[in-house]
Scaffold this motif. Structure first.
Motif, PDB file in Angstrom:
ATOM      1  N   GLY A 237     -58.120  -2.486  22.187  1.00 21.38           N
ATOM      2  CA  GLY A 237     -57.877  -3.668  21.373  1.00 21.38           C
ATOM      3  C   GLY A 237     -59.129  -4.410  20.967  1.00 21.38           C
TER       4      GLY A 237
ATOM      5  N   ILE B 203     -52.902  -5.744  25.729  1.00 18.02           N
ATOM      6  CA  ILE B 203     -51.503  -5.369  25.807  1.00 18.02           C
ATOM      7  C   ILE B 203     -50.864  -6.128  26.946  1.00 18.02           C
TER       8      ILE B 203
ATOM      9  N   ASP C 259     -55.914  -3.146  31.210  1.00 17.65           N
ATOM     10  CA  ASP C 259     -56.951  -4.059  31.691  1.00 17.65           C
ATOM     11  C   ASP C 259     -58.263  -3.368  32.027  1.00 17.65           C
ATOM     12  N   LYS C 260     -58.450  -2.167  31.536  1.00 18.21           N
ATOM     13  CA  LYS C 260     -59.670  -1.445  31.880  1.00 18.21           C
ATOM     14  C   LYS C 260     -60.551  -1.312  30.643  1.00 18.21           C
ATOM     15  N   GLY C 261     -61.781  -0.974  30.882  1.00 19.96           N
ATOM     16  CA  GLY C 261     -62.699  -0.732  29.786  1.00 19.96           C
ATOM     17  C   GLY C 261     -63.669  -1.876  29.577  1.00 19.96           C
ATOM     18  N   LEU C 262     -64.698  -1.576  28.806  1.00 17.95           N
ATOM     19  CA  LEU C 262     -65.752  -2.540  28.539  1.00 17.95           C
ATOM     20  C   LEU C 262     -65.217  -3.742  27.779  1.00 17.95           C
ATOM     21  N   VAL C 263     -65.549  -4.898  28.271  1.00 13.09           N
ATOM     22  CA  VAL C 263     -65.229  -6.119  27.537  1.00 13.09           C
ATOM     23  C   VAL C 263     -66.528  -6.680  27.010  1.00 13.09           C
ATOM     24  N   ILE C 264     -66.571  -6.897  25.708  1.00 15.01           N
ATOM     25  CA  ILE C 264     -67.812  -7.414  25.155  1.00 15.01           C
ATOM     26  C   ILE C 264     -67.778  -8.924  25.128  1.00 15.01           C
ATOM     27  N   ASP C 265     -68.936  -9.468  24.996  1.00 17.94           N
ATOM     28  CA  ASP C 265     -69.111 -10.904  25.078  1.00 17.94           C
ATOM     29  C   ASP C 265     -68.091 -11.637  24.222  1.00 17.94           C
TER      30      ASP C 265
ATOM     31  N   VAL D  97     -61.955  -5.212  18.583  1.00 16.49           N
ATOM     32  CA  VAL D  97     -62.189  -5.029  17.152  1.00 16.49           C
ATOM     33  C   VAL D  97     -63.371  -5.883  16.731  1.00 16.49           C
TER      34      VAL D  97
ATOM     35  N   VAL E 168     -66.696   0.695  34.307  1.00 19.61           N
ATOM     36  CA  VAL E 168     -67.586   0.219  33.258  1.00 19.61           C
ATOM     37  C   VAL E 168     -67.984  -1.232  33.483  1.00 19.61           C
TER      38      VAL E 168
ATOM     39  N   TYR F 277     -67.905 -14.344  22.622  1.00 22.64           N
ATOM     40  CA  TYR F 277     -68.173 -15.032  21.373  1.00 22.64           C
ATOM     41  C   TYR F 277     -68.424 -14.095  20.199  1.00 22.64           C
ATOM     42  N   VAL F 278     -68.722 -12.842  20.492  1.00 20.58           N
ATOM     43  CA  VAL F 278     -68.942 -11.946  19.362  1.00 20.58           C
ATOM     44  C   VAL F 278     -67.700 -11.147  18.988  1.00 20.58           C
ATOM     45  N   ARG F 279     -66.775 -11.116  19.857  1.00 20.25           N
ATOM     46  CA  ARG F 279     -65.648 -10.265  19.523  1.00 20.25           C
ATOM     47  C   ARG F 279     -64.727 -10.957  18.532  1.00 20.25           C
ATOM     48  N   VAL F 280     -64.207 -10.168  17.669  1.00 21.75           N
ATOM     49  CA  VAL F 280     -63.279 -10.721  16.703  1.00 21.75           C
ATOM     50  C   VAL F 280     -61.913 -10.879  17.345  1.00 21.75           C
ATOM     51  N   SER F 281     -61.512  -9.824  17.956  1.00 21.73           N
ATOM     52  CA  SER F 281     -60.230  -9.954  18.634  1.00 21.73           C
ATOM     53  C   SER F 281     -60.169  -8.965  19.771  1.00 21.73           C
ATOM     54  N   LEU F 282     -59.650  -9.419  20.815  1.00 28.68           N
ATOM     55  CA  LEU F 282     -59.412  -8.518  21.922  1.00 28.68           C
ATOM     56  C   LEU F 282     -57.918  -8.657  22.186  1.00 28.68           C
ATOM     57  N   VAL F 283     -57.191  -7.943  21.378  1.00 31.44           N
ATOM     58  CA  VAL F 283     -55.754  -8.099  21.465  1.00 31.44           C
ATOM     59  C   VAL F 283     -55.246  -7.142  22.515  1.00 31.44           C
TER      60      VAL F 283
ATOM     61  N   PRO G 159     -65.677   3.616  27.898  1.00 28.04           N
ATOM     62  CA  PRO G 159     -64.640   3.165  26.968  1.00 28.04           C
ATOM     63  C   PRO G 159     -64.637   1.641  26.817  1.00 28.04           C
TER      64      PRO G 159
END
Lengths: 254, 141
Positions: free
Chosen positions: A85, B46, B30-36, A87, A251, B38-44, A81
């Protein structure tokens, strides 16, 4: 690219990384009730859905929509997953900047999650039982307790220093016990687990708050073991098991 | 919401079916894949919703709570029962946690308040009686 949200009406909500041949259930809808789709690159797939960018996600229905999508996926293969949030501006960005840019790492991640499920386990104390244990086991605590209890209501402030000292001693003992009991539980469980992570350090709130990664074919064994541990520690510990859920805690981030 | 929900009862192991918002937040926070970045548009995230729920109430406040719970404990008053008897009584009486109750209060105030309204993204403060329209009283941290 960082600021492409400006002036953009919609983006793609990222739900999860899966394999390219993952079968996504028909009719699955995500945030804003938009259907989800699978974008692929090489052996990888990303489950995504349109999302309007006029507000930050975070409403109740956004959260439940997100989990509804992620929870519908595991039947079709391993699922990693995305954090809620996440996007991206468009499909190309997802394919190039996520799947393409991290192809090997994501492929390995899915490999490690294949056939695995997550449980969330929480152990909490039956408070009065453990407090009694602590009082019984410590002379200083017993004395301070007697002294502070003896004070009449209207003189309670006079004993403030003693009460703080009492609470401090009790809370330290509580923490010490929590760490010891967390270790014991994990030692019992470890042989049956693929991995585990502590979601919170043992302490006042919970003795153990952990995510367990379990091979599907050992899940019954784990559940049976936990049932036995819960029965054995009944009256002192409460064990609460949630899941299986998607492997949110495994993950590679935290 | 999970693959299998609440299959069997009767055991000592509590197997709740996660249903409410509180459960969902608990699972995905606070769980789950966080992508790099600089490429993410928004990681809004909670974070606003939940950050206060995770406060660790340290020091004096906690100590006093523990002291209170310890003093409230009827240890010797029931004619010097031993611990195992007492535990049995506690079970029957359905004694609920007081210290942990107090500590968890923060989370409860937040999550159960969020469960039934649209103000989920409000930055509610814990330990405030939520009946008192917590969501309209934004904190001014």
């Amino acid at each position: 690219m960082t600021n492409t949200t400006q002036g953009t009406d919609s983006g793609l909500m990222l739900y999860a990384v899966v394999r390219a041949d993952h079968i996504v259930p028909d009719g699955l809808v995500g945030l804003d009730d938009n259907p989800v789709e699978l974008l692929t690159h090489g052996g990888l797939g990303a489950v995504v859905g349109e999302f309007t960018l006029d507000r930050p996600p975070g409403r109740r229905q956004d959260l439940t929509a997100y989990t509804r999508v992620v929870d519908a996926l595991p039947a079709g293969g391993p699922v990693a997953p995305f954090r809620f949030g996440t996007v991206m501006p468009d499909a190309r960005a997802v394919v190039d900047d996520v799947l393409g840019a991290q192809e090997q790492a994501l492929g390995e991640l899915l490999e490690s999650l294949d056939g695995q499920i997550q449980y969330n386990l929480r152990a909490t104390y039956v408070e009065d039982a453990v407090l009694a244990e602590i009082v019984e086991g410590d002379q200083r605590i017993r004395e301070l307790r007697e002294r502070t209890r003896a004070l009449p209501e209207d003189l309670q402030d006079a004993g403030l220093r003693d009460r703080i000292r009492l609470g401090e001693l009790v809370s330290h003992q509580w923490e010490r016990l929590a760490h010891a009991d967390a270790d014991t539980l994990l030692a019992e469980l470890s042989p049956t687990l693929t991995a585990h992570v502590l979601r919170r350090e043992p302490g006042a709130e919970a003795v153990l708050d952990a995510a367990l990664l379990v091979a599907v074919d050992r899940s019954q064994e784990v559940e049976d073991l936990l049932e036995r541990l819960a029965a054995d520690s009944h009256g002192r510990l409460r064990l609460r098991l949630v899941g299986p859920v998607a492997p949110y805690d495994f993950v590679g981030t935290s | 919401m999970t693959v299998q929900a609440q299959r069997r009862g009767g055991g000592y192991l509590d197997r709740p079916a996660p249903s409410g918002l509180a459960d969902v937040v608990e699972i995905i926070l606070d769980k789950g894949l966080v992508i790099d970045a600089y490429v993410r548009v928004s990681l809004v995230g909670i974070e606003l919703l939940t950050i206060d729920a995770r406060i660790v109430i340290a020091s004096v406040d906690t100590y006093l709570r523990f002291a209170e719970a310890t003093n409230r404990l009827d240890l010797y008053e029931h004619g010097g029962k031993d611990l195992s008897e007492m535990v049995g009584d506690l079970q029957e009486g359905g004694a609920s946690g007081k210290v942990s109750g107090a500590v968890k209060g923060a989370k409860k105030a937040l999550t159960s308040g969020s469960d039934d309204d649209e103000g989920d993204d409000e930055d509610e403060r814990p330990r405030r009686p939520r009946k008192a329209s917590a969501s309209s009283r934004r904190s001014s941290r």
